[in-house]
Design an enzyme around this catalytic site. Structure first.
Site, PDB file in Angstrom:
ATOM      1  N   LYS A  35       0.848  -1.201   0.000  1.00  0.00           N
ATOM      2  CA  LYS A  35       0.000   0.000   0.000  1.00  0.00           C
ATOM      3  C   LYS A  35       0.878   1.244   0.000  1.00  0.00           C
ATOM      4  O   LYS A  35       2.094   1.147   0.234  1.00  0.00           O
ATOM      5  CB  LYS A  35      -0.917  -0.023   1.219  1.00  0.00           C
ATOM      6  N   TYR A 264      17.591  28.936  10.143  1.00  0.00           N
ATOM      7  CA  TYR A 264      16.386  29.702  10.484  1.00  0.00           C
ATOM      8  C   TYR A 264      16.147  29.694  11.994  1.00  0.00           C
ATOM      9  O   TYR A 264      16.275  28.650  12.644  1.00  0.00           O
ATOM     10  CB  TYR A 264      15.154  29.088   9.811  1.00  0.00           C
TER      11      TYR A 264
HETATM   12  C1  PLP Z   1      -0.520  -1.749   6.701  1.00  0.00           C
HETATM   13  C2  PLP Z   1      -1.128  -3.036   7.106  1.00  0.00           C
HETATM   14  C3  PLP Z   1      -0.339  -4.155   7.340  1.00  0.00           C
HETATM   15  C4  PLP Z   1       1.183  -4.108   7.310  1.00  0.00           C
HETATM   16  O1  PLP Z   1       1.619  -3.466   8.483  1.00  0.00           O
HETATM   17  P1  PLP Z   1       3.189  -3.357   8.827  1.00  0.00           P
HETATM   18  O2  PLP Z   1       3.195  -2.789  10.203  1.00  0.00           O
HETATM   19  O3  PLP Z   1       3.764  -2.407   7.849  1.00  0.00           O
HETATM   20  O4  PLP Z   1       3.734  -4.710   8.722  1.00  0.00           O
HETATM   21  C5  PLP Z   1      -0.971  -5.346   7.632  1.00  0.00           C
HETATM   22  N1  PLP Z   1      -2.317  -5.423   7.699  1.00  0.00           N
HETATM   23  C6  PLP Z   1      -3.120  -4.355   7.504  1.00  0.00           C
HETATM   24  C7  PLP Z   1      -4.574  -4.510   7.615  1.00  0.00           C
HETATM   25  C8  PLP Z   1      -2.554  -3.123   7.214  1.00  0.00           C
HETATM   26  O5  PLP Z   1      -3.347  -2.071   7.004  1.00  0.00           O
END
Ligand code: PLP
Length: 375
Positions: A35, A264
């Site tokens: 994702k 800054y």
């Molecule tokens: C993002 C996600 C994962 C993976 O999580 P990580 O902490 O990056 O391993 C697994 N399951 C779901 C439902 C997620 O949204």
């Protein structure tokens, strides 16, 4: 010459991390979670290294489309399921498996006619109170899905809120077990934290890891070499390798007197006469604006620190340790913001932690203007 900033994505490290996840999974099938454009790496870029996974899990239908266009014929799971009724036709066209976490999604499925066209993962809210059916709604939802002509197999799924911290997963696991007790169907529970922490632990203790590992595990951050706990030491302990490196160069040098202000807001004052380097990386590249003075950074193979405020296109660094190590510490010196370069390694979590964030966020925030090279 273009601005001397570059990100690199290492396919070898991705393959290595996938193999680590597979070994922790002990026979369970592995969804590679891609994702957010593969946690900022780019779905197309990581695909050649992660195609050894059993499936891909993501949220965006456009990313699913990309994977099909790349030739992936295996399972793809939509982790948030469908957002609207019309997404179900996309699922049918691309053969996407999807999560069902809300009664509205069941309602949409009830209007579809193609027999057994949908493979779904029914999601239990095991205590996080984000997505999913509560334990008392779960079995009714399962029964409804099970009876719909358009639904084929129904699998079971949950997501842990505290796999990376105390109190751990015991209570959520118990809720899951009792919700699915006696129901047929595959199971999926583990994110990276649960997989690495509990899968491995169960085996070390010679307990049966099947309860937590289930049929499918869902590692994300572990594939990209980040720590699911936020502690760099954990990524090292699990032998994960950084997959994204952010490299730039020194483009300016200031030799300043003791007491001189840098950057800054004059938030940093030189503790002694100092040699300050200006690195071509800033928050518009994805470097965290909140990185405080002291955040580690590597110049010409020598670990040093950020000083003063991060600006849009530049950060200032202390060149004295670099000089002390006998390096030039001058215009053109290479700078490693995170990842790996030659013999140097700087964990993305070591940079994220002082900024009050996680490696996850830094990876995802890599800006479009940064050129990416796959190695
Ligand atoms: C993002 C996600 C994962 C993976 O999580 P990580 O902490 O990056 O391993 C697994 N399951 C779901 C439902 C997620 O949204």
């Amino acid at each position: 010459m273009p601005r001397p900033i570059q990100a690199t994505i290492s396919l070898d490290s991705l393959r290595h991390n996938l193999a680590r996840a597979r070994s922790a999974a002990a026979g369970a099938r592995v969804w590679a979670v891609v994702k957010a454009n593969a946690y900022g790496h780019g779905v197309e870029r990581v695909f050649p290294a992660l195609r050894g996974a059993d499936g891909f899990a993501l949220l965006d239908l456009a990313e699913a489309e990309t994977l099909r266009a790349l030739g992936w014929g295996g399972p793809i799971l939509l982790l948030e399921g469908c957002f609207a009724l019309e997404d179900l036709s996309t699922c049918e066209r691309l053969n996407l498996w999807h999560v069902v976490h809300d009664p509205a999604q069941i309602h949409w499925l009830a209007s579809r006619r193609k027999p057994r066209a949908h493979r779904v993962f029914l999601k239990l809210n095991s205590g996080m109170n984000r997505l999913g059916f509560t334990p008392d709604q779960y079995r009714v939802a399962w029964q409804r899905l099970h009876e719909l002509p358009a639904v084929g197999a129904v699998s079971h799924m949950t997501h842990f809120a505290t796999a990376d911290a105390e109190p751990g997963i015991a209570e959520a696991l118990e809720r899951f077990e009792s919700a699915v007790d006696g129901l047929p169907g595959e199971r999926s529970l583990c994110n990276s934290a649960a997989l690495l922490r509990y899968g491995t632990q169960a085996r070390e203790r010679r307990e049966d890891p099947d309860a937590v590992l289930g049929d499918w595990v869902r590692p994300g951050i572990a594939l990209y070499g980040g720590s699911p706990t936020g502690a760099h030491a954990d990524a090292q302990r699990w032998e994960l390798r950084p997959t994204m490196s952010l490299l730039t160069r020194i483009i300016g040098v200031q030799n300043v007197e003791a007491g001189a202000a840098v950057g800054y807001g004059a938030t940093f004052r030189a503790e002694r006469p100092m040699r300050i380097g200006v690195a071509a990386v800033g928050y518009a590249d994805g470097y965290p604006r909140h990185a405080p003075t002291g955040t580690p950074i590597v110049v010409d193979g020598v670990r040093t620190r950020v000083v003063g405020r991060v600006s849009m296109d530049m950060v200032m660094v202390d060149l004295d340790p670099v000089r002390a190590a006998g390096r030039a510490a001058d215009i053109g010196s290479p700078v490693l913001c995170w990842g790996r370069h030659l013999d140097s390694e700087l964990g993305i979590d070591e940079v994220a932690e002082p900024s009050g964030t996680l490696g996850y966020e830094l990876m995802c925030a890599l800006a479009r203007r940064v050129p990416v090279q796959v190695v």
